[in-house]
Design a protein around this motif. Structure first.
Motif, short mmCIF file in Angstrom:
data_model
loop_
_atom_site.label_atom_id
_atom_site.label_comp_id
_atom_site.label_asym_id
_atom_site.label_seq_id
_atom_site.Cartn_x
_atom_site.Cartn_y
_atom_site.Cartn_z
N LYS A 22 0.80 -1.23 0.00
CA LYS A 22 0.00 0.00 0.00
C LYS A 22 0.83 1.27 0.00
CE LYS A 22 -1.85 -1.00 3.96
NZ LYS A 22 -1.02 -2.20 4.17
N VAL B 21 4.80 3.41 -0.64
CA VAL B 21 6.14 3.51 -1.22
C VAL B 21 6.84 4.69 -0.54
CG1 VAL B 21 5.59 2.47 -3.44
CG2 VAL B 21 5.28 4.95 -3.12
N ASN C 181 9.06 7.92 -1.20
CA ASN C 181 9.49 8.87 -2.22
C ASN C 181 10.27 10.00 -1.56
OD1 ASN C 181 8.28 7.63 -4.51
ND2 ASN C 181 6.28 8.40 -3.83
N ASN D 261 4.16 7.47 0.84
CA ASN D 261 2.92 7.76 0.11
C ASN D 261 2.22 6.48 -0.29
OD1 ASN D 261 4.97 10.14 -1.38
ND2 ASN D 261 3.19 10.78 -0.19
N PRO E 127 0.87 4.61 -3.39
CA PRO E 127 1.14 4.71 -4.82
C PRO E 127 -0.16 4.79 -5.63
CG PRO E 127 1.45 2.45 -4.10
CD PRO E 127 1.21 3.27 -2.86
N SER E 128 -0.03 5.18 -6.89
CA SER E 128 -1.21 5.30 -7.76
C SER E 128 -1.91 3.97 -7.95
CB SER E 128 -0.79 5.86 -9.13
OG SER E 128 -0.19 7.13 -9.01
N ASN E 129 -1.14 2.89 -8.06
CA ASN E 129 -1.72 1.57 -8.25
C ASN E 129 -1.15 0.60 -7.22
OD1 ASN E 129 -3.29 2.05 -10.80
ND2 ASN E 129 -1.24 2.56 -11.56
N PRO E 130 -1.62 0.69 -5.97
CA PRO E 130 -1.08 -0.20 -4.94
C PRO E 130 -1.42 -1.65 -5.23
CG PRO E 130 -3.02 0.97 -4.12
CD PRO E 130 -2.67 1.58 -5.44
N LYS F 103 -6.42 7.12 -1.21
CA LYS F 103 -5.10 7.75 -1.14
C LYS F 103 -4.64 7.93 0.31
CE LYS F 103 -3.71 8.34 -5.33
NZ LYS F 103 -2.44 7.68 -5.77
N ASN G 148 11.79 -4.22 -2.42
CA ASN G 148 10.79 -5.29 -2.50
C ASN G 148 11.49 -6.66 -2.43
OD1 ASN G 148 8.85 -3.35 -2.79
ND2 ASN G 148 8.41 -3.77 -4.93
#
Length: 390
Positions: A39, A41, A43, A48, A50-53, A110, A358
């Motif tokens: 869920k 990342v 930065n 945050n 991410p846009s596509n967790p 988000k 990861n």
């Protein structure tokens, strides 16, 4: 910038999820359970969504072979929030527990909001799988199973409580809570002594360590506390039962933070020694014989690159243990935003988690030197890891 690994080292131990065979865990395996957060990342020092967790996962690893081998990976809720001790493995390796501190906000994907789920994983199933999802308190974090495998404790970070569960086989039953009287106490991690009669609970919110008394199924707060450092976080008791160690996180501003050594042999547990380790102590684990302690400082790798104490790598540090004395033996660079660490039973291999990579670094140890020899790739960022110990 991620830690670079040479071609010789880049032996990817993980098998692609689409081709994972359905292994039953055989008697010769030594199981390490890694929970992975999809869920968030990092930065440039900011965490945050991410846009596509991706969905959170749990990876089951055989640490008893060389190189370590992925047995299975499947979806289960987890969270990088809290110490990397949100995983507990039963002494007989029959099941594991994974706590999820945070989840995506159903009303705003988000954002993150506190979770309350505790997953029970059958490690003997073919393939291993989640067999029950229980409710702990708000923000369940550090999780521990007693040496007899009959009781579990879960630190509820967002609630100021500890959930108590009784265990029969692989079935957990809620058996009450310990309330510290302050929702902001921030209970973070828990460790039982080898006799199962005492548990230590770190309190990240008010910088204390509580001492719980355990008498069968009855768990009570002794009201005795220890005060060793700023934001006590991860905790583990030596397999020898003579000491415990507690890692402190501090304010994440670049200061070198200590590990506290707790003497368990006296009339009551008390801190008797402190050893400086590195920036923002995250994970720690004793070797099975209790002769070594592995510690992971994040080493500024979770800070913004403009920060004066930023580094592009975390560290794995090993200390020898002689009574209450810790002596540094070796250290090695590992990936950024590192989390938990686990030992093989023979003390020759360690797994060290990196959220940015990861992956878990495979690290060899010969009693004097540490060397990164490969990686275990996982889906999501690895945030917590445990073995059964001895």
């Amino acid at each position: 910038m991620k830690l670079r690994i040479t071609r010789t080292q880049a032996v990817v131990v993980a098998v692609a999820i689409s081709t994972l065979p359905l292994f039953a865990i055989n008697a010769a395996a030594q199981i390490a359970v890694s929970s992975n957060d999809g869920k968030v990342v990092l930065n440039n020092g900011i965490v945050n969504v991410p846009s596509n967790p991706v969905e959170d996962t749990v990876t089951i690893i055989n640490l008893g072979v060389s190189p370590p081998k992925v047995i299975a990976e499947f979806k289960a809720p987890s969270s990088v929030t809290g110490p990397p001790q949100n995983v507990a493995v039963a002494p007989d390796e029959s099941f594991a527990l994974v706590a999820a501190t945070m989840k995506l906000d159903p009303g705003d994907p988000k954002k993150l909001v506190p979770d309350n789920r505790l997953s029970v994983i059958d490690l003997k199933a073919n393939p291993p799988a989640v067999i029950a999802t229980l409710e702990a308190g708000l923000g369940p974090s550090g999780t521990a199973i007693n040496p007899d495998g009959t009781q579990a404790l879960v630190a509820n970070y967002r609630e100021g409580t500890v959930s108590v569960f009784t265990i029969s086989g692989k079935t957990l039953t809620a058996a009450g809570k310990i309330d510290f009287g302050d929702p902001k106490a921030g209970p973070a991690a828990i460790a039982f002594t080898p006799d199962g009669k005492t548990a230590l609970v770190t309190r990240d919110g008010d910088h204390r360590i509580s001492i719980l008394s355990v008498d069968g199924t009855n768990v009570s707060d002794t009201k005795r506390v220890m005060t060793g450092g700023h934001r006590p976080y991860a905790v583990q008791v030596s397999p020898k039962g003579d000491i415990a160690v507690i890692g402190n996180q501090g304010a994440n501003v670049g200061d070198i933070m200590p590990v506290n050594v707790v003497d368990l042999k006296g009339n009551a547990p008390r801190i008797v020694n402190t050893v400086d380790v590195g920036q923002y102590v995250e994970g720690l684990a004793f070797s099975d014989d209790g002769n070594y302690l592995a510690v992971i400082p994040q080493n500024g790798s979770n800070l913004a690159q403009s920060h004066p104490f930023y580094n592009d790598h975390g560290l794995l540090v090993v200390f020898s243990v002689n009574g209450t004395t810790l002596t540094k033996v070796a250290e090695v660079k590992i990936g950024q935003w590192p989390q938990g660490v686990a030992w093989s039973h023979d003390g020759k291999t360690l797994l060290a988690q990196s959220m940015v990579d990861n992956a878990l670094a495979v690290v060899s140890f010969d009693g004097k030197n540490l060397k990164v020899t490969g990686q275990v790739k996982v889906t999501g960022g690895p945030d917590g890891i445990r073995t059964s110990g001895r």
